[in-house]
Design a protein around this motif. Structure first.
Motif, mmCIF file in Angstrom:
data_model
loop_
_atom_site.group_PDB
_atom_site.id
_atom_site.type_symbol
_atom_site.label_atom_id
_atom_site.label_comp_id
_atom_site.label_asym_id
_atom_site.label_seq_id
_atom_site.Cartn_x
_atom_site.Cartn_y
_atom_site.Cartn_z
ATOM 1 N N ASN A 116 0.760 -1.176 -0.054
ATOM 2 C CA ASN A 116 0.043 -0.037 0.019
ATOM 3 C C ASN A 116 0.763 1.236 -0.003
ATOM 4 O O ASN A 116 1.951 1.202 0.515
ATOM 5 C CB ASN A 116 -0.904 -0.019 1.123
ATOM 6 N N MET A 117 0.571 2.364 -0.858
ATOM 7 C CA MET A 117 1.368 3.432 -0.817
ATOM 8 C C MET A 117 1.374 4.337 0.442
ATOM 9 O O MET A 117 0.423 3.955 1.401
ATOM 10 C CB MET A 117 0.523 4.513 -2.096
ATOM 11 N N LYS A 118 1.976 5.319 0.533
ATOM 12 C CA LYS A 118 2.321 5.974 1.735
ATOM 13 C C LYS A 118 2.173 7.525 1.305
ATOM 14 O O LYS A 118 2.666 7.705 0.291
ATOM 15 C CB LYS A 118 3.801 5.656 2.291
ATOM 16 N N HIS A 119 1.820 7.937 2.546
ATOM 17 C CA HIS A 119 1.987 9.711 2.220
ATOM 18 C C HIS A 119 2.496 10.228 3.448
ATOM 19 O O HIS A 119 2.239 9.880 4.448
ATOM 20 C CB HIS A 119 0.363 10.014 2.403
ATOM 21 N N ASP A 120 3.895 10.852 3.064
ATOM 22 C CA ASP A 120 4.510 11.566 4.322
ATOM 23 C C ASP A 120 4.991 10.500 5.210
ATOM 24 O O ASP A 120 5.068 10.939 6.327
ATOM 25 C CB ASP A 120 3.644 12.492 4.959
#
Length: 194
Positions: A116-120
């Motif tokens: 799953n992608m990450k944000h900050d």
């Protein structure tokens, strides 16, 4: 990769590789990577000959999910055959790019990671980032990635979500069984494709 305003020149090593119909995607995937791949593909299209087969060498820990999707589209748009070869790692965004290739190969000791992608630095599935517009954009990219991996592996989207949630690199053997690659090799001459 720019030397002057408006130029998108490649390094001498990248120029030499392209003469042999090879593209090298290594290190962190970012906008510069995208500009390099775009330039390489455009040059391959504009040489006045039928589009040659391109071998795309991948060694990357990942990078930007949005730019990886753009590179995926650029490779899919290329009318000639493409062969992706993983040397070492194709993690995260690099695994997305690999799926664009007509034939996907990994060396025996490589690893491939879909997650799953990450944000900050915060996993999208575990926390709510500060910027709701940006997080919605990233969620949309993640949903498209689930569909992309489901299509290329012929696995149900629910299984892709489950594996992405594990956040665990696969060995080359596991990636082959899962459908993320088509062949494992120990040397270049072993690549088999139509």
């Amino acid at each position: 990769m720019s030397n002057r305003k408006g130029d998108r020149n490649m390094t001498p090593a990248q120029e030499q590789l392209l003469k042999d119909s090879r593209i090298d995607i290594s290190g962190y995937i970012n906008n510069e990577t995208g500009m390099y791949v775009r330039e390489a593909i455009l040059r391959s299209l504009s040489n006045g000959k039928p589009s040659p087969e391109i071998m795309i060498h991948i060694t990357s820990p990942g990078g930007g999910g949005t730019i990886a999707a753009d590179i995926y589209d650029m490779i899919k748009f290329y009318p000639g055959k493409t062969v992706g070869v993983v040397h070492g790692t194709a993690h995260s965004a690099a695994a997305t790019i690999l799926q664009a290739c007509d034939w996907r190969v990994a060396t025996a000791h490589s690893s491939i990671l879909i997650h799953n992608m990450k944000h900050d630095g915060t996993r999208l599935d575990n926390d709510t980032p500060q910027d709701p517009v940006r997080i919605q954009e990233l969620i949309n990219v993640q949903l498209r990635r689930y569909r992309l991996f489901a299509f290329h592996t012929r696995k149900p989207e629910a299984e892709i979500r489950r594996v992405c949630g594990l956040n665990r690199p696969m060995t080359a053997d596991e990636a082959l069984d899962f459908g993320l690659i088509d062949q494992i090799i120990t040397k270049g001459g072993e690549i088999k494709h139509d």
